[in-house]
Motif scaffolding. Structure first.
Motif, PDB file in Angstrom:
ATOM      1  N   CYS A   7      42.974  48.947  36.940  1.00  0.00           N
ATOM      2  CA  CYS A   7      42.150  48.117  38.105  1.00  0.00           C
ATOM      3  C   CYS A   7      41.866  46.492  37.349  1.00  0.00           C
ATOM      4  O   CYS A   7      42.602  45.461  37.778  1.00  0.00           O
ATOM      5  N   GLY A   8      41.385  46.308  36.199  1.00  0.00           N
ATOM      6  CA  GLY A   8      41.817  45.470  35.268  1.00  0.00           C
ATOM      7  C   GLY A   8      40.816  44.655  35.591  1.00  0.00           C
ATOM      8  O   GLY A   8      40.846  43.189  34.762  1.00  0.00           O
ATOM      9  N   ALA A   9      40.000  44.265  36.542  1.00  0.00           N
ATOM     10  CA  ALA A   9      39.178  43.282  37.415  1.00  0.00           C
ATOM     11  C   ALA A   9      37.941  42.591  35.269  1.00  0.00           C
ATOM     12  O   ALA A   9      38.088  41.444  35.769  1.00  0.00           O
ATOM     13  N   CYS A  10      37.897  43.539  35.298  1.00  0.00           N
ATOM     14  CA  CYS A  10      36.709  43.184  34.126  1.00  0.00           C
ATOM     15  C   CYS A  10      37.486  42.296  32.907  1.00  0.00           C
ATOM     16  O   CYS A  10      36.886  41.741  31.883  1.00  0.00           O
ATOM     17  N   GLY A  65      31.745  47.547  42.390  1.00  0.00           N
ATOM     18  CA  GLY A  65      32.238  47.645  44.181  1.00  0.00           C
ATOM     19  C   GLY A  65      33.412  48.307  44.447  1.00  0.00           C
ATOM     20  O   GLY A  65      33.355  49.935  43.619  1.00  0.00           O
ATOM     21  N   ASN A  66      34.153  49.172  45.085  1.00  0.00           N
ATOM     22  CA  ASN A  66      35.252  49.973  45.856  1.00  0.00           C
ATOM     23  C   ASN A  66      36.649  50.031  45.864  1.00  0.00           C
ATOM     24  O   ASN A  66      37.941  50.728  46.056  1.00  0.00           O
ATOM     25  N   SER A  67      36.824  48.564  45.044  1.00  0.00           N
ATOM     26  CA  SER A  67      38.101  48.158  44.767  1.00  0.00           C
ATOM     27  C   SER A  67      38.271  47.090  43.829  1.00  0.00           C
ATOM     28  O   SER A  67      37.239  46.812  43.261  1.00  0.00           O
ATOM     29  N   LEU A  68      39.905  46.566  43.386  1.00  0.00           N
ATOM     30  CA  LEU A  68      39.840  45.875  42.252  1.00  0.00           C
ATOM     31  C   LEU A  68      39.929  44.645  43.316  1.00  0.00           C
ATOM     32  O   LEU A  68      38.933  43.542  42.799  1.00  0.00           O
ATOM     33  N   GLU A  70      36.801  43.878  45.413  1.00  0.00           N
ATOM     34  CA  GLU A  70      35.584  43.891  45.221  1.00  0.00           C
ATOM     35  C   GLU A  70      35.785  43.161  44.096  1.00  0.00           C
ATOM     36  O   GLU A  70      34.838  42.568  43.989  1.00  0.00           O
ATOM     37  N   ALA A  71      35.901  43.818  42.802  1.00  0.00           N
ATOM     38  CA  ALA A  71      35.024  43.406  41.568  1.00  0.00           C
ATOM     39  C   ALA A  71      35.619  42.135  41.116  1.00  0.00           C
ATOM     40  O   ALA A  71      34.991  41.821  40.253  1.00  0.00           O
ATOM     41  N   ILE A  72      36.505  42.078  41.583  1.00  0.00           N
ATOM     42  CA  ILE A  72      37.444  40.164  40.751  1.00  0.00           C
ATOM     43  C   ILE A  72      35.805  39.728  41.681  1.00  0.00           C
ATOM     44  O   ILE A  72      35.173  38.470  41.316  1.00  0.00           O
ATOM     45  N   LYS A  73      35.770  39.918  42.617  1.00  0.00           N
ATOM     46  CA  LYS A  73      34.604  38.943  43.886  1.00  0.00           C
ATOM     47  C   LYS A  73      33.151  39.343  42.999  1.00  0.00           C
ATOM     48  O   LYS A  73      32.575  37.810  43.018  1.00  0.00           O
ATOM     49  N   LEU A  74      32.993  40.465  42.873  1.00  0.00           N
ATOM     50  CA  LEU A  74      31.785  40.917  42.432  1.00  0.00           C
ATOM     51  C   LEU A  74      31.475  40.602  41.150  1.00  0.00           C
ATOM     52  O   LEU A  74      30.565  39.600  40.578  1.00  0.00           O
ATOM     53  N   ILE A  75      32.381  40.566  40.226  1.00  0.00           N
ATOM     54  CA  ILE A  75      32.279  40.054  38.760  1.00  0.00           C
ATOM     55  C   ILE A  75      32.355  38.631  38.592  1.00  0.00           C
ATOM     56  O   ILE A  75      32.079  38.255  38.079  1.00  0.00           O
ATOM     57  N   GLY A  76      32.741  38.024  39.111  1.00  0.00           N
ATOM     58  CA  GLY A  76      32.879  36.543  39.724  1.00  0.00           C
ATOM     59  C   GLY A  76      31.989  36.427  39.852  1.00  0.00           C
ATOM     60  O   GLY A  76      30.792  34.909  39.172  1.00  0.00           O
ATOM     61  N   TRP A  77      30.607  36.666  40.748  1.00  0.00           N
ATOM     62  CA  TRP A  77      29.388  35.892  41.240  1.00  0.00           C
ATOM     63  C   TRP A  77      28.630  35.966  40.138  1.00  0.00           C
ATOM     64  O   TRP A  77      27.499  35.211  39.435  1.00  0.00           O
TER      65      TRP A  77
END
Length: 84
Positions: A7-10, A65-68, A70-77
């Motif tokens: 994933c790597g969003a974090c 979230g449920n995907s990379l 979504e994670a990018i959007k949520l972590i950004g928020w």
């Protein structure tokens, strides 16, 4: 929740204010960490030089979230909501 491998969003979405090997001033929100491989895996995972903030991150459905995407959007928020 366990991290989604690759994933790597974090390692992209949040800012990190502590030094990272190769990024002595940390990184800005939305900037890809230099330690994140092309496969979105941390190249310093489990090593002592990995920042404590990275090691403390806990995957959670509300953050990841449920995907990379979504994670990018949520972590950004979350980054925007907690910025000083």
């Amino acid at each position: 929740m366990n991290c989604r491998e690759g994933c790597g969003a974090c390692c992209i979405a949040p800012s990190i204010s502590t030094p990272i090997p190769g990024m002595p001033n940390g990184k800005a929100a939305g900037e890809r960490c230099v330690q994140l491989s092309v496969d979105n895996l941390c190249s310093i995972f489990g090593k002592p030089e990995r920042p404590a903030v990275c090691g403390a991150f806990q995957a959670d459905i509300e953050v990841c979230g449920n995907s990379l995407e979504e994670a990018i959007k949520l972590i950004g928020w979350w980054e925007q909501m907690t910025a000083a």
